[in-house]
Write an enzyme that holds these catalytic residues in place. Structure first.
Site, PDB file in Angstrom:
ATOM      1  N   GLY A 170      -1.918   8.252  -9.334  1.00  0.00           N
ATOM      2  CA  GLY A 170      -2.571   6.953  -9.335  1.00  0.00           C
ATOM      3  C   GLY A 170      -2.421   6.246  -8.010  1.00  0.00           C
ATOM      4  N   GLU A 226      -4.509   5.454  12.109  1.00  0.00           N
ATOM      5  CA  GLU A 226      -5.044   6.054  10.885  1.00  0.00           C
ATOM      6  C   GLU A 226      -6.309   6.856  11.185  1.00  0.00           C
ATOM      7  OE1 GLU A 226      -5.186   3.216   7.660  1.00  0.00           O
ATOM      8  OE2 GLU A 226      -3.043   2.805   7.843  1.00  0.00           O
ATOM      9  N   HIS A 249       0.819  -1.210   0.000  1.00  0.00           N
ATOM     10  CA  HIS A 249       0.000   0.000   0.000  1.00  0.00           C
ATOM     11  C   HIS A 249       0.858   1.268   0.000  1.00  0.00           C
ATOM     12  CE1 HIS A 249      -4.061   1.596   0.481  1.00  0.00           C
ATOM     13  NE2 HIS A 249      -3.527   2.547   1.211  1.00  0.00           N
ATOM     14  N   HIS A 251     -10.582   2.465  -1.387  1.00  0.00           N
ATOM     15  CA  HIS A 251     -10.829   2.130   0.010  1.00  0.00           C
ATOM     16  C   HIS A 251     -11.594   0.815   0.054  1.00  0.00           C
ATOM     17  CE1 HIS A 251     -10.666   4.452   4.046  1.00  0.00           C
ATOM     18  NE2 HIS A 251      -9.464   4.197   3.601  1.00  0.00           N
TER      19      HIS A 251
END
Lengths: 731, 235, 90
Positions: free
Chosen positions: A533, A309, A48, A94
């Site tokens: 991107g 997060e 990620h 997501h």
């Protein structure tokens, strides 16, 4: 520093590192890591954040062009608009959070991409999203769909950013792993873009916005392993769009402030990745004291603070003498800010908890030394069999009247109206939406400052990509350009979100590589730079990968927003089919899937040169006003395209000389490079021939009038029946 | 004429109002921050759409405690024209400046669409000179716009000409279908007794440009300018 | 079978961000209730149901919470049960 530890496999799995990767880290570092460092290394080396599987392939994309102001590597990309302005845009996934909690997962996805845009100093003006779910007749997929749509809507609506376009698709492959890709477009002064830079040693790190909680710890690593449900741990992130709105307004108020050096939003891997990225871009280091970070709850460890997060947080790099002035702006908006550290010269991420140093890692190790994997990709024998299958007998087995076939297609999930979805999105806020959802092939925004048109679109046919990723990747790009051309716009730049399964599987890697190759070749041929991107791998459930879904987001422009057209036929105009290269085929078509239940055959191959000429005709005709509507022929073929033009224009199509048979290839075949237009009745056929020249082939289909769609010899179908079928799909 | 547009934290229609008013001859729009207690000489006020204070608890419930609201109430009490759009309407009902309340839409979901409203009563500076029965095409975008008032209140509203707008079809007929959010008696907008305060769910500021779908909403701002020029609004 | 009133309280779990609670907290502070330290906003649901006894009513209500009334990923719930007099209003 705490004592080094010897790690078990389970501990390594928790941070998504392999034993080899950990050993590599230790070798480069020259010592073992402590727990905090291990967590940070795992997050930064995750797919990620670190793109360890995709980075070598992403190098194929062309990223430069005369209009590019910011290419990949920043929070978002930027291209030049007219009048000294820039369009700033990016798409982000997501998927995993939305699989677990669809409402919050989707909402926080929107929050994240919006922060990426205003972080660049741009005011967000449009949102789009590309969503994929399992078949909508299954209750769990409906639950996910309705949760995601509400989440996307509530967050964007609260921020006051119109959600103007996108796509919703269904396939069994997304059953346990829906895709939620959100795209945001902003407008900024071309010379006022803000970067995520750390700058000079001594600059101050200011953490602004929400307090830090235990939410989403390991989000980055969680997004980098297979099964979202099996791997999910920790606290679900809950979004607060109200706080984000304040954060956005405050950050935009700070634009042009001489005190602000850089801005970076906190996304995946939270404070860790945001501070490391800022430092990495300027070759500096950072020194952070986690004890200064305001917490939402007690007893949080440095590990948790660094990897939280929690949403709606921003990191600002501020010159030391400007801290008070900057904080004053945040206070006006009732936003809390903490000075949590400073920029250093030693290229190290140093984390303290008060006086104790709990982490000391070279920034280089976290960014440049991320392992890179180049794998061997190979399609499976089954897949090759599927795409090489002769579909002619299958197609011949369909024995239904043409009108019945059309109504079934219109009432199928992938083609049917998504009104139920987009009416939940505020698409008129901002008083700039010229062509909103349902009315045109691309959404068109008027740039407030200049009156220029900015067209935006998202596209991907994942069935094409499954069966032939090279032409599928190419097709996603060409379809996006064609959609822009259908409102009269030329493309300026592209962003993408590459949603694939586990790249360690040879077939998935082959899909990934070939899709990127196809997209890259199309971009080169059509002169479109890729400026930003996102990669989302490991989209699997029960060991099955999702269909390869390289979603293309594209931004284009036309000089005058008022000189654009939608898809609806204008009553009394003449209807033509324009074609530019490539034969339609039933391979990989929606018709085949809906009427035979088979997803097989070779998808259509674009002809890029012919496509470019066709797009020129469209842009010129729309600009000069003789093209009154335009709609590209895509899923469902010509018959579906004509039905959609009738529904949108609330008028029928009377055919005169057009005498199509019942050939399904002609009526329902798909291909790249066909567009249905309606032309002012004053333009004669000779006139039209002169205007188009050799740039495209054309065929007159009839006149837009009456209340029925006539498809050659087929029985006339009332437009009201078309509408009824089309609107019957959702909810 | 100065028109003040109040920005609450979470307002998102404030800029749209300003940009639209700039196009209306005779209007000089300005933003007013919610913490301000100075209306900066405004001749009329607009509370815009959005999600003031996040709409948490109930829409508009926390906004009424913003310092500017005391000044808004004072301004309204002296007869100054006040327009609440969407969330601004919710704020005005929560603050007790307009009768009734706005509940969750009948079909629960947020709903963004083009709709039609009929001018039922023009007894307001915002609608002066607009013929009753006029049908306007307007944008709506809300999750809680389902107007509610008890029978007695509704009787009074009708008697005193306080129902400004009703949802209707393009021909001006009200029906269950045109009443998209389930408002009682299709009510889309109401005024106070004096008529100077108007609250409405549809967005006139988003319906003031033909390129964006409709210019019908502009009539409200033009009426305001006319009635102010005529000195019809006492303060 | 007899009639029971289930009083269900659903509230965000301790670690979960509660924007609504934060907004109400700020609102209360703005009104001068400076003594308020924390606000968590949940919801209260009254359910009337038939059951053999209090235990069964409670068990059924818990099932309702698990499947619909609460989102157990982010919310916790509490259930209280009391008998209802026939014909009484809740």
């Amino acid at each position: 520093m705490s004592t080094p530890v010897t790690l078990t496999d389970a501990e390594l799995r928790e941070v998504a590192l392999s034993r080899q990767e950990y050993d590599l880290g230790v070798r480069l570092l020259g010592r073992e890591t402590n727990r905090v460092e291990l967590g940070i290394l795992g997050a930064m080396w995750s797919e990620h954040c670190g793109y360890k599987n995709s980075r070598p392939l992403l190098g194929m994309f062309p990223t430069e062009g005369p209009e590019v102001l910011q290419g990949p590597g920043e929070n978002a990309g930027a291209v030049r608009l007219g009048g000294g302005l820039a369009a700033v845009f990016k798409v982000e996934s997501h998927n995993h959070p939305s699989a677990i909690e669809p409402y919050q997962g989707a909402a926080t996805g929107v929050g994240g991409i919006v922060r990426d845009i205003f972080t660049m100093g741009a005011r967000p003006v449009a949102l789009l999203n590309s969503l994929r779910f399992g078949p909508p007749d299954e209750p769990n997929n409906r639950r996910l769909l309705s949760g995601v749509v509400r989440g996307v809507g509530d967050y964007g609506n609260s921020l006051g950013i119109p959600t103007v376009g996108g796509e919703v698709g269904f396939s069994a492959s997304y059953r346990g792993n829906p895709l939620v890709n959100a795209m945001c477009v902003g407008v900024a002064p071309a010379d006022g873009l803000v970067r995520g830079l750390a700058g000079e040693p001594g600059n101050v790190l200011l953490l602004v916005g929400a307090d830090t909680g235990r939410d989403g710890i390991h989000g980055a690593t969680f997004a980098s392993v297979d099964d979202p449900h099996a791997s999910h741990k920790g606290v679900i992130q809950v979004g607060n769009p109200f706080l984000e709105k304040l954060l956005m307004e405050a950050c935009l108020e700070l634009l042009g402030s001489p005190h602000v050096v850089g801005m970076q939003d906190l996304g995946a891997a939270g404070l860790t990745s945001s501070s490391v990225e800022c430092a990495g871009r300027t070759g500096s280091g950072v020194d952070i004291d986690v004890s200064r970070v305001s917490r939402r709850e007690t007893g949080m460890t440095p590990y948790e603070v660094m990897l939280s997060e929690s949403q709606e947080r921003m990191l600002l790099v501020v010159r030391p003498d400007g801290v008070d002035a900057v904080r004053e702006v945040f206070e006006k908006w009732d936003l809390h800010s903490d000075v949590i550290g400073q920029v250093t010269a030693d290229g190290t991420l140093r984390v303290r908890d008060g006086v104790e140093v709990v982490c000391e890692l070279p920034i280089r190790l976290l960014i440049e030394d991320v392992p890179r994997y180049t794998r061997e990709g190979k399609p499976s024998a089954q897949l090759l069999e599927r795409r090489e299958r002769d579909i002619t007998p299958l197609a011949a087995s369909v024995d239904l009247p043409v009108e019945e076939q059309l109504l079934r297609l219109l009432a199928s999930p992938n083609i049917g109206s998504k009104r139920w979805v987009w009416e939940q999105y505020d698409h008129t806020i901002g008083t700039s939406t010229v062509l909103g959802p349902g009315s045109a092939d691309a959404a068109l925004m008027r740039v407030r400052q200049t009156g220029e048109g900015m067209a935006v679109v998202m596209d991907c046919n994942s069935r094409y990509c499954l069966l032939d990723p090279y032409s599928g990747g190419m097709g996603a790009v060409v379809e996006a350009v064609r959609n822009l051309a259908c409102v009269g716009a030329k493309p300026l730049g592209l962003t993408n979100c590459l949603n694939f399964g586990n790249p360690e599987k040879p077939e998935v890697y082959w899909h990934l590589k070939e899709s990127i190759r196809g997209m890259s070749d199309a971009c080169r041929a059509l002169g479109i730079p890729v400026v930003s991107g996102n990669v989302s791998l490991y989209n699997e459930s029960e060991d099955e990968a999702v269909n390869p879904t390289p979603v293309v987001g594209m931004v284009g422009s036309l000089p005058d927003a008022s000189k654009s057209v939608g898809i609806g036929f204008k009553e009394g105009s003449d209807v033509y089919l324009l074609s530019g290269g490539g034969q339609p085929t039933l391979g990989a078509s929606e018709w085949l899937a809906v009427l035979t239940g088979e997803e097989a055959g070779m998808p259509p191959m674009p002809d890029l040169d012919a496509a470019a000429r066709l797009h020129d005709v469209l842009r010129t005709g729309i600009r000069d006003g003789w093209i009154q509507s335009a709609h590209d022929v895509s899923e469902g073929g010509l018959a579906v395209a004509l039905a959609e033009c009738c529904i949108a224009g609330d008028v029928g199509l009377a055919t005169s000389e057009w005498s199509t048979g019942a050939d399904p290839v002609e009526l329902f075949g798909e291909g790249h490079g066909r567009v249905v237009i309606s032309v002012h009745a004053q333009v004669s056929e000779e006139d039209l021939a002169a205007r188009i020249g050799d740039s495209a082939r054309w065929e007159r289909l009839g006149r837009a009038e009456g209340k029925h769609l006539m498809l050659g010899k087929a029985a006339p179908i009332p437009v009201s029946s078309l509408s009824e079928a089309y609107e019957s799909v959702l909810p | 004429m100065k028109v003040g547009v109040v920005t609450f934290p979470g307002s998102n229609g404030d800029t749209d109002c300003i940009e639209t008013l700039k196009l209306v001859e005779g209007c000089e729009p300005q933003l007013i921050w919610h913490k301000s207690t100075d209306l900066m000489g405004a001749d009329a006020l607009i509370l815009p759409g959005g999600f003031a204070h996040g709409d948490y608890l109930r829409p508009g419930s926390i906004a009424q405690f913003s310092p500017v609201m005391r000044e808004v109430a004072r301004f309204a009490a002296s007869g100054g024209p006040v327009l609440g759009i969407c969330n601004g309407f919710q704020v005005l009902t929560e603050a007790g400046l307009l009768p009734g309340a706005l509940l969750r839409n009948q079909y629960i979901l947020f709903h963004c669409a083009w709709t039609h409203v009929r001018v039922s009563s023009n007894r307001s500076p915002w609608l002066e000179g607009v013929e009753e029965g006029t049908v306007l095409r307007m944008a709506v975008a809300h999750g809680q716009g389902n107007y509610f008032a008890d029978t007695e209140t509704r009787r009074r509203l009708v008697e005193q000409g306080q129902v400004a707008f009703e949802y209707c079809d393009p021909e001006g007929n009200t029906s269950g279908e045109s009443n998209h959010n389930g408002s009682v008696d299709s009510i889309a907008g109401v005024t106070n007794e004096a008529g100077n305060i108007l609250g409405m769910m549809p967005h006139p500021e988003r319906s003031s440009d033909p390129l964006l779908g409709s210019a019908d909403g502009r009539v409200l701002f033009e009426s305001l300018v006319r009635s102010m020029a005529a000195g019809a609004v006492g303060r | 079978m007899s009639l029971w009133l289930g009083r269900v309280t659903v509230i965000p779990k301790p670690s979960v961000n509660d924007p609504q609670g934060l907004a109400v907290l700020d609102g209360l502070h703005a009104l001068g209730f400076s003594e308020v330290e924390q606000v968590r906003v949940g919801r209260h649901i009254d359910v009337r149901l038939d059951a053999e006894g209090a235990e069964e009513a409670e068990a059924r209500l818990c099932q309702m919470c698990e499947t619909l009334l609460a989102n157990t990923l982010i919310e916790s719930y509490e259930v209280q049960v009391q008998p209802v007099q026939e014909g009484a209003a809740v």
